[in-house]
Scaffold this motif. Structure first.
Motif, PDB file in Angstrom:
ATOM      1  N   THR A 233      28.650 -18.245  -1.682  1.00 12.50           N
ATOM      2  CA  THR A 233      28.313 -19.352  -2.582  1.00 12.50           C
ATOM      3  C   THR A 233      27.132 -19.026  -3.484  1.00 12.50           C
ATOM      4  OG1 THR A 233      26.845 -20.346  -0.906  1.00 12.50           O
ATOM      5  CG2 THR A 233      29.154 -21.041  -0.907  1.00 12.50           C
ATOM      6  N   SER A 234      26.754 -17.753  -3.574  1.00 11.31           N
ATOM      7  CA  SER A 234      25.567 -17.386  -4.343  1.00 11.31           C
ATOM      8  C   SER A 234      25.750 -17.574  -5.841  1.00 11.31           C
ATOM      9  CB  SER A 234      25.185 -15.933  -4.056  1.00 11.31           C
ATOM     10  OG  SER A 234      26.227 -15.058  -4.446  1.00 11.31           O
ATOM     11  N   GLY A 235      26.988 -17.635  -6.321  1.00 10.84           N
ATOM     12  CA  GLY A 235      27.233 -17.868  -7.737  1.00 10.84           C
ATOM     13  C   GLY A 235      27.334 -16.614  -8.567  1.00 10.84           C
ATOM     14  N   GLY A 239      30.812 -18.349 -10.734  1.00 11.80           N
ATOM     15  CA  GLY A 239      29.672 -19.141 -11.186  1.00 11.80           C
ATOM     16  C   GLY A 239      29.568 -20.463 -10.454  1.00 11.80           C
ATOM     17  N   THR A 240      28.347 -20.914 -10.255  1.00 10.79           N
ATOM     18  CA  THR A 240      28.147 -22.160  -9.521  1.00 10.79           C
ATOM     19  C   THR A 240      28.805 -23.352 -10.226  1.00 10.79           C
ATOM     20  OG1 THR A 240      26.006 -22.401 -10.644  1.00 10.79           O
ATOM     21  CG2 THR A 240      26.000 -21.391  -8.470  1.00 10.79           C
ATOM     22  N   ASP A 241      28.950 -23.291 -11.544  1.00 12.71           N
ATOM     23  CA  ASP A 241      29.598 -24.387 -12.264  1.00 12.71           C
ATOM     24  C   ASP A 241      31.097 -24.450 -12.011  1.00 12.71           C
ATOM     25  OD1 ASP A 241      27.240 -25.321 -13.728  1.00 12.71           O
ATOM     26  OD2 ASP A 241      27.358 -23.402 -14.760  1.00 12.71           O
ATOM     27  N   LEU A 242      31.642 -23.433 -11.365  1.00 11.13           N
ATOM     28  CA  LEU A 242      33.069 -23.407 -11.059  1.00 11.13           C
ATOM     29  C   LEU A 242      33.345 -23.644  -9.574  1.00 11.13           C
ATOM     30  CD1 LEU A 242      34.078 -20.264 -13.162  1.00 11.13           C
ATOM     31  CD2 LEU A 242      34.009 -22.658 -13.879  1.00 11.13           C
ATOM     32  N   LEU A 243      32.298 -23.823  -8.765  1.00 12.59           N
ATOM     33  CA  LEU A 243      32.456 -24.019  -7.330  1.00 12.59           C
ATOM     34  C   LEU A 243      32.668 -25.491  -7.013  1.00 12.59           C
ATOM     35  CD1 LEU A 243      29.607 -21.706  -5.985  1.00 12.59           C
ATOM     36  CD2 LEU A 243      32.060 -21.222  -5.999  1.00 12.59           C
ATOM     37  N   LEU A 250      25.242 -25.916  -1.406  1.00 13.67           N
ATOM     38  CA  LEU A 250      24.835 -24.815  -0.535  1.00 13.67           C
ATOM     39  C   LEU A 250      24.238 -23.660  -1.329  1.00 13.67           C
ATOM     40  CD1 LEU A 250      27.779 -24.686   2.038  1.00 13.67           C
ATOM     41  CD2 LEU A 250      25.437 -25.452   2.450  1.00 13.67           C
ATOM     42  N   SER A 251      24.781 -23.412  -2.508  1.00 10.05           N
ATOM     43  CA  SER A 251      24.262 -22.321  -3.326  1.00 10.05           C
ATOM     44  C   SER A 251      22.802 -22.538  -3.687  1.00 10.05           C
ATOM     45  CB  SER A 251      25.104 -22.190  -4.600  1.00 10.05           C
ATOM     46  OG  SER A 251      24.600 -21.182  -5.435  1.00 10.05           O
ATOM     47  N   GLU A 252      22.421 -23.779  -3.916  1.00  9.72           N
ATOM     48  CA  GLU A 252      21.034 -24.073  -4.269  1.00  9.72           C
ATOM     49  C   GLU A 252      20.106 -24.009  -3.062  1.00  9.72           C
ATOM     50  OE1 GLU A 252      21.051 -27.844  -6.127  1.00  9.72           O
ATOM     51  OE2 GLU A 252      22.155 -27.179  -7.917  1.00  9.72           O
ATOM     52  N   LEU A 253      20.639 -24.193  -1.870  1.00  9.66           N
ATOM     53  CA  LEU A 253      19.801 -24.273  -0.678  1.00  9.66           C
ATOM     54  C   LEU A 253      19.704 -22.970   0.094  1.00  9.66           C
ATOM     55  CD1 LEU A 253      20.962 -27.756   0.722  1.00  9.66           C
ATOM     56  CD2 LEU A 253      18.964 -27.248  -0.687  1.00  9.66           C
ATOM     57  N   GLY A 257      21.820 -17.399  -2.628  1.00 14.12           N
ATOM     58  CA  GLY A 257      22.006 -18.062  -3.912  1.00 14.12           C
ATOM     59  C   GLY A 257      20.708 -18.178  -4.688  1.00 14.12           C
ATOM     60  N   ALA A 258      19.618 -18.505  -3.989  1.00 11.51           N
ATOM     61  CA  ALA A 258      18.318 -18.583  -4.662  1.00 11.51           C
ATOM     62  C   ALA A 258      17.912 -17.226  -5.222  1.00 11.51           C
ATOM     63  CB  ALA A 258      17.267 -19.095  -3.671  1.00 11.51           C
TER      64      ALA A 258
END
Length: 376
Positions: A233-235, A239-243, A250-253, A257-258
């Motif tokens: 889920t790291s993007g 891309g995170t906009d497609l998850l 989860l990608s943000e946490l 991902g960070a």
């Protein structure tokens, strides 16, 4: 069962998330109120239209990663121009280009596409940040596994020092290889090394903390949390906009991902949004270290028990064998010594004599010449 769970989660996360990615509110800056309203109405929730006051304001938002693309009126009134940032990832750039192309085609307007923030020439697929993050996470995970086996050999502060020193070394080495050596990540060396060191520390301390709290299940839990869910889920690959929504959260946490977002920010967008990813990494590393210290300090190590001699079996007088005299035993005491001083033969009563043995420093004994020996 643990192995089956790990492989199922790994395949489900990586392949499942890439199977049918759907754009969800991709941020796009649009110049002109009329054009912005038309685009929002045509594309719906697929894009999040940001109305820009001018082309320069929209371009500035693109350079600072506030949006992933800019749609404006082209040189000719009937045409449109789309400026993208390829550094946001191929999947995101391709999705927004496809959406805007469909809108332009439906509106009967010609579209010109240009990449304003392209990827580095040695990172044509935009995956260098993902593999860099994955490798550093894996190294911190592997180190923590080794430290788990050293719990009875090293004091807690020594284990903390080992993991912290390794995190710093891992960040310096990985940043040097990806940056100056291979030239795939155009971030400044020291900021990149700092981000990677925080990621290694977060992975190492989190894995060690989970192993301390959950015992043998801690390592599989860390595998699922960091290497499977965190990296998928790291993007970077998608891309995170497609998850899906849950994966975006989860990608943000999660630390991977960070780290991927921080690497992209300092590489292509002047570190505009790097503080939030750095805070996430610091919280994971420091929080896990604090939990680990609290759990370990609450445990007392029992004092070592001195070895006890083996019990001697009791033998009764009836079972005790009768002594057998040695054929060359003597009935009178005798003495021996090492060195040059030889004792005088000890003579007993009735003219009986014993042989006095003496030897040098080598321990080899030779009979001392003296009176003839007599058997007792």
């Amino acid at each position: 069962m643990i192995g089956l769970i790990v492989v199922s989660a790994f395949v489900s996360c990586y392949i499942g998330l890439m199977r049918d990615p759907q754009p969800h509110r991709i941020p796009v800056a649009v110049t002109g109120a009329r054009l912005a309203g038309q685009v929002q109405e045509a594309l719906g929730d697929s894009v999040d239209v940001h109305r820009a006051a001018s082309a320069s304001a929209a371009h500035d938002a693109l350079l600072h990663r506030d949006v992933v693309a800019v749609l404006r009126t082209g040189p000719h009134a009937e045409g449109l121009a789309l400026d993208t940032a390829g550094a946001n990832g191929l999947s995101t750039t391709a999705a927004v280009t496809r959406l805007v192309t469909g809108y332009a085609h439906g509106a009967g307007r010609h579209l010109t596409v240009s990449d304003t923030v392209p990827l580095d020439r040695y990172d044509a697929r935009g995956l260098a940040g993902f593999y860099l993050s994955f490798g550093v996470t894996l190294s911190g995970f592997a180190l923590a596994q080794s430290v788990v086996g050293l719990a009875n050999l090293l004091h807690l502060r020594h284990r903390f020092t080992l993991m912290a020193a390794f995190a710093a070394a891992s960040g310096l080495v990985a940043a040097a290889i990806a940056g100056p050596v291979l030239g795939a990540v155009p971030a400044p060396y020291l900021p990149l090394a700092f981000v990677l060191a925080l990621l290694a520390a977060a992975a190492a301390f989190t894995t060690k903390m989970l192993a301390t709290y959950f015992g043998p299940l801690g390592i599989p839990v860390a595998t699922l949390l960091l290497l499977t869910v965190g990296n998928s889920t790291s993007g970077a690959t998608i891309g995170t906009d497609l998850l899906p929504r849950g994966a975006r959260i989860l990608s943000e946490l999660m630390p991977p991902g960070a780290a991927v977002r921080a690497i992209g920010d300092i590489s292509y967008f002047q570190g505009s949004h790097v503080l939030a990813p750095l805070a996430t990494l610091v919280l994971w590393a420091a929080g896990s270290a604090i939990l680990l210290a609290l759990r370990t300090s609450g445990q007392t190590t029992p004092a070592p028990t001195p070895p006890q001699p083996a019990p001697v079996p009791h033998v009764s007088d009836e079972d005790r064998p009768a002594p057998v005299p040695h054929p060359y035993s003597y009935s009178y005491p005798y003495s021996y010594s090492y060195g040059e001083d030889r004792p005088v033969p000890d003579r007993g009563t009735a003219g009986a004599a014993v042989t006095v043995w003496s030897g040098g420093d080598t321990g080899r004994f030779t009979p001392d010449p003296g009176p003839a020996r007599h058997h007792a």
